[in-house]
Structure formats: structure tokens, C-alpha cells
Design a protein around this motif. Structure first.
Motif, PDB file in Angstrom:
ATOM      1  N   THR A 214       0.815  -1.216   0.000  1.00 39.18           N
ATOM      2  CA  THR A 214       0.000   0.000   0.000  1.00 39.18           C
ATOM      3  C   THR A 214       0.848   1.265   0.000  1.00 39.18           C
ATOM      4  O   THR A 214       0.369   2.333  -0.374  1.00 39.18           O
ATOM      5  CB  THR A 214      -0.935   0.031   1.224  1.00 39.18           C
ATOM      6  OG1 THR A 214      -0.149   0.112   2.414  1.00 39.18           O
ATOM      7  CG2 THR A 214      -1.799  -1.216   1.277  1.00 39.18           C
ATOM      8  N   PRO A 262      -2.768   1.521 -10.032  1.00 36.67           N
ATOM      9  CA  PRO A 262      -3.773   0.625  -9.450  1.00 36.67           C
ATOM     10  C   PRO A 262      -3.118  -0.540  -8.714  1.00 36.67           C
ATOM     11  O   PRO A 262      -1.978  -0.916  -8.994  1.00 36.67           O
ATOM     12  CB  PRO A 262      -4.554   0.134 -10.678  1.00 36.67           C
ATOM     13  CG  PRO A 262      -3.566   0.209 -11.809  1.00 36.67           C
ATOM     14  CD  PRO A 262      -2.723   1.420 -11.511  1.00 36.67           C
ATOM     15  N   ALA A 309      -6.854   3.829   1.528  1.00 34.21           N
ATOM     16  CA  ALA A 309      -7.186   4.010   0.112  1.00 34.21           C
ATOM     17  C   ALA A 309      -7.045   2.700  -0.652  1.00 34.21           C
ATOM     18  O   ALA A 309      -7.881   2.366  -1.510  1.00 34.21           O
ATOM     19  CB  ALA A 309      -6.297   5.088  -0.498  1.00 34.21           C
ATOM     20  N   ALA A 310      -5.993   1.933  -0.358  1.00 34.11           N
ATOM     21  CA  ALA A 310      -5.788   0.657  -1.052  1.00 34.11           C
ATOM     22  C   ALA A 310      -6.859  -0.350  -0.671  1.00 34.11           C
ATOM     23  O   ALA A 310      -7.406  -1.058  -1.528  1.00 34.11           O
ATOM     24  CB  ALA A 310      -4.397   0.118  -0.744  1.00 34.11           C
ATOM     25  N   ARG A 312      -9.866   0.203   0.290  1.00 36.36           N
ATOM     26  CA  ARG A 312     -11.158   0.577  -0.288  1.00 36.36           C
ATOM     27  C   ARG A 312     -11.260   0.252  -1.779  1.00 36.36           C
ATOM     28  O   ARG A 312     -12.359   0.266  -2.341  1.00 36.36           O
ATOM     29  CB  ARG A 312     -11.420   2.064  -0.068  1.00 36.36           C
ATOM     30  CG  ARG A 312     -11.713   2.416   1.380  1.00 36.36           C
ATOM     31  CD  ARG A 312     -12.161   3.849   1.522  1.00 36.36           C
ATOM     32  NE  ARG A 312     -12.367   4.218   2.913  1.00 36.36           N
ATOM     33  CZ  ARG A 312     -13.422   3.877   3.638  1.00 36.36           C
ATOM     34  NH1 ARG A 312     -14.386   3.152   3.074  1.00 36.36           N
ATOM     35  NH2 ARG A 312     -13.525   4.251   4.893  1.00 36.36           N
ATOM     36  N   GLN A 313     -10.139  -0.047  -2.425  1.00 35.30           N
ATOM     37  CA  GLN A 313     -10.190  -0.428  -3.837  1.00 35.30           C
ATOM     38  C   GLN A 313     -10.664  -1.866  -4.033  1.00 35.30           C
ATOM     39  O   GLN A 313     -10.923  -2.285  -5.156  1.00 35.30           O
ATOM     40  CB  GLN A 313      -8.808  -0.256  -4.477  1.00 35.30           C
ATOM     41  CG  GLN A 313      -8.380   1.193  -4.623  1.00 35.30           C
ATOM     42  CD  GLN A 313      -7.060   1.321  -5.357  1.00 35.30           C
ATOM     43  OE1 GLN A 313      -6.872   0.783  -6.448  1.00 35.30           O
ATOM     44  NE2 GLN A 313      -6.120   2.037  -4.761  1.00 35.30           N
ATOM     45  N   THR A 314     -10.773  -2.633  -2.950  1.00 37.39           N
ATOM     46  CA  THR A 314     -11.206  -4.023  -3.041  1.00 37.39           C
ATOM     47  C   THR A 314     -12.699  -4.117  -2.776  1.00 37.39           C
ATOM     48  O   THR A 314     -13.166  -3.804  -1.680  1.00 37.39           O
ATOM     49  CB  THR A 314     -10.455  -4.890  -2.009  1.00 37.39           C
ATOM     50  OG1 THR A 314      -9.053  -4.796  -2.245  1.00 37.39           O
ATOM     51  CG2 THR A 314     -10.885  -6.343  -2.121  1.00 37.39           C
TER      52      THR A 314
END
Length: 399
Positions: A214, A262, A309-310, A312-314
Motif C-alpha cells: 500500500t 492501481p 485508500a488501497a 477501499r479499492q477491493t
């Protein structure tokens, strides 16, 4: 048949294997040594920590490693000598630990060593399209095997690279085998020098398992604590907790190229280091001249922001996920408070809730990887974290 090969076959057939896992991270705090009892393999793996310790490194050892650590230009002779020196130091620490634990050497089946990362160079870091992902860990396995008398499995990251990965994070393999749970989305977050997580989906589908770095974990916090306060780290995050976040400095930190890419992705102190952060701070002169505790508070918030932030990308399968934290960050109340504040809809706790001490988790995971190399079933069609499920590690025999 050579005795060492015969011994390997015997170990592979055992119902329980006693494995010593070693981890030396980018923070250079010390060597984690975990004596583990491991049963089964794959999703039937069960691991118990019989004994654990972290042996702090003396300053001369840290200095010797930092001469080559994340440096583009080095003394190549020093690197060559260090490869053997680290193995010999680690071997001595393992033997000392086993003596202190009254554990006979002959009762231990395998030594599993991560080694010491000295340079991590995925394509997103080096930017050379015709060159591959690469990562280098030193602390030679043959020397470990010879000095300890234990069959040693080491240099795990190279097979991951050869299979198309970036050599990190490797935690997803052990996380998947040990901690998957039906009907619960789980994030296994490790905050060492660099922070990374494994996502374990509630439906158990290995194709949905994901792992990524992250950004910085403790590396920038530790570097600035040494710089400003001449102590190795901010114990319990007290200094950072007593400061306030500097908005311009925080905004500048968030411009890092790595953060715009990403997931999944990997990084290291080659990107997030003292010189880089100083350059970001220099662009905010009004904030740079203030209380250094405010700088630590901002760096702690930066670590938290990039983790949140990382994660929440999942996309989640269930209504709520649990974040299980390990590594040095799990022992930092300020970081834990900030993470829970950044992820209010998630439950944030430590990996201890799952039966593995937070500080021991990475050493345990390398013991599990060694176990899988010996006893895991072949699964060539299984994709885990975007990479074929492969066994990892080079085997060194003592004789």
C-alpha cells in the motif's frame, strides 16, 4: 540415495513438521525467530507457535546493511561479504534461541529463512520496459544450513518472480492457507517498513484473493524519528500522537507516483525513503520549520491514508470486513487508532485474535511457505493473487 534427500522425503511424509521461520524486514529492527509446529498443507495447514523472539540488531549490523540497502551505487565487495556475514549472524542467533528454548537441534525439521532484502526493483520502480521484475535478498542458505546443521529453505521470492509476479507480497500464500474463513471478508494487513495486505474473500475463491503493498508502513516514521530525536522508533506512536497533521506536507506526500497506480503493486524504501520525504517537506517551507512532532503526525497519517485508500479499492462480498493487523504497526496504538478512524465501517483488530502473535506473523508465514514446498500438493491450474500457485524456496542441505 543421498542422506539429505532421504531426510527430505521423510520430513515431507510426517504428519507434523517442526519448522523454524526467520524474518528480517526492511525496518532492520532485528531478526524474528519463530519455532512452529505445522500440520497438513494447503487449506488444511494448521500452524502453532511454540516459541518466538525478536533479537534486536546492534547498530554496527544495521550500519553494515544500510551501506547497500536500497542503494543504486554500492561497494560490490561489501555486498558479497554481507551475503555470508548475514547468514552467519542469523545462524548463531537461531542456535542461541534453540538452546534457550531447550529445543534439541535434531527435533527441528527445517529452517525457513526469508533473508535480508537489499534491493527491490519491480518494473514500476525501474521503468525499463525490456528488463524484468527483480528483487534481491541475501543471507546465503548454504551457509545457514552448514552453520546450523539444519536443512534450510531460503530465497523464496525468486520463484514468485519467475512465475510472473513482483516477488512480493508473499504473505498472501500463508494468509490464504491459514486464515481463510467462509462467509467473512478478511484483510490481513502487515505494517512493517512497508505496509501490505492480503484480501481473503468470503466465498473462498482463490481467483479473488488479492495482495498488494500500500505504501510506507513504519519506514518514514522510523527514519524521521532517528533524524529528529536520535532514537530508533516512536514507541507507541507517542510523538506522532502529540503532533498535528501538516496539510500541505501531507498533500505533497500524496503526489508519489506509486500511489497513482492501481493495485496490486509493490514498493520499498527505494521509493519511500528519508531523502524523498525531505524533498517533499522542503516544498512546504512554512511547515518544515515547525515542531518535528507535527512531521511525525503527518507521516503517520500518510501511512494510514495509503492503507485505507488501497483497502477501499477491493470490492467486498459481505456487508462488513475485518482487518487483522500484524507487524510493528500492530503495536502502535496511534497507528491503530488512525486506521480504525479511516475505516469506520470495518472492524480493525490484531492478528493475535487468530492465534498468531502479531510480531511473529511474518516469520510464521515463511515457515508455512517452507512447509508447502515440502508437503503441498501440485496445483498448476490454481491462480492465487494473479500468479500460478507455485512452491517457493531453494533447498540447502547441511552435508
Amino acid at each position: 540415495m543421498k542422506s539429505g534427500i532421504l531426510r527430505l522425503a521423510q520430513i515431507a511424509r510426517k504428519s507434523r513438521r517442526r519448522i523454524v521461520g526467520l524474518m528480517s524486514g526492511t525496518s532492520l529492527d532485528g531478526l524474528d525467530i519463530a519455532l512452529c509446529s505445522v500440520r497438513g498443507a494447503g487449506l488444511q495447514t494448521r500452524a502453532q507457535v511454540e516459541a518466538f523472539r525478536t533479537v534486536p540488531y546492534p547498530e554496527d549490523f544495521k550500519h553494515a546493511v544500510r551501506r547497500v540497502f536500497a542503494q543504486r551505487t554500492i561497494d560490490f565487495q561489501h555486498l558479497t561479504l554481507l551475503n555470508v556475514y548475514i547468514a552467519e549472524v542469523h545462524a548463531a542467533l537461531v542456535l542461541e534461541a534453540l538452546r534457550d528454548w531447550a529445543t534439541p537441534l535434531e527435533s527441528v525439521d527445517i529452517l525457513a529463512s526469508h533473508g535480508q532484502t537489499v534491493f527491490h526493483a519491480p518494473r514500476i520502480f525501474h521503468g525499463l520496459p525490456d528488463w524484468p521484475n527483480a528483487s534481491l535478498q541475501i543471507g546465503d542458505g548454504d551457509h545457514l544450513a552448514r552453520r546450523t546443521g539444519l536443512i534450510t529453505i531460503s530465497d523464496f521470492r525468486q520463484k514468485h518472480l519467475a512465475a510472473g509476479g513482483e516477488g512480493a507480497p508473499l504473505a498472501l500464500y500463508g494468509d490464504y492457507f491459514l486464515f481463510s474463513k467462509p462467509a467473512e471478508d478478511r484483510f490481513l494487513l502487515n505494517i512493517g517498513g512497508i505496509a501490505n495486505y492480503t484480501y481473503l474473500p468470503a466465498d473462498g475463491d482463490p481467483a479473488k484473493v488479492a495482495a498488494t503493498d500500500t505504501g510506507p508502513g513504519n519506514t518514514l516514521l522510523d527514519a524521521f524519528t532517528r533524524e529528529f530525536f536520535q532514537i530508533p522508533f516512536d514507541e507507541d506512536g507517542r510523538l506522532a500522537a502529540s503532533g498535528v497533521v501538516l496539510p500541505d506536507f501531507l498533500k505533497k506526500l500524496h503526489t508519489a507516483d506509486f500511489l497513482q497506480r492501481p493495485v496490486p503493486k509493490t514498493t520499498g524504501p527505494e521509493t519511500f525513503n528519508l531523502d524523498w520525504a525531505k524533498a517533499m517537506l522542503a516544498a512546504c517551507p512554512e511547515e518544515a520549520s515547525g515542531d518535528p512532532r507535527n512531521i511525525l503526525s503527518t507521516l503517520a497519517q500518510f501511512t494510514t491514508d495509503t492503507i485505507a485508500a488501497a483497502i477501499r479499492q477491493t470490492p467486498l462480498l459481505g456487508p462488513r470486513a475485518t482487518v487483522f493487523v500484524s507487524g510493528g504497526g500492530a503495536c502502535n496504538p496511534d497507528i491503530m487508532r488512525r486506521i480504525q478512524g479511516a475505516l469506520p465501517e470495518y472492524k480493525v483488530t490484531t492478528i493475535d485474535r487468530l492465534g498468531i502473535p502479531a510480531a511473529a506473523k511474518e516469520a510464521v508465514l515463511f515457515a508455512v511457505l517452507a512447509n508447502e514446498t515440502l508437503a503441498g500438493a501440485s496445483a498448476p491450474n490454481t491462480i492465487l493473487g494473479g500468479i500460478p500457485l507455485v512452491s517457493m524456496g531453494k533447498i540447502s542441505l547441511p552435508d
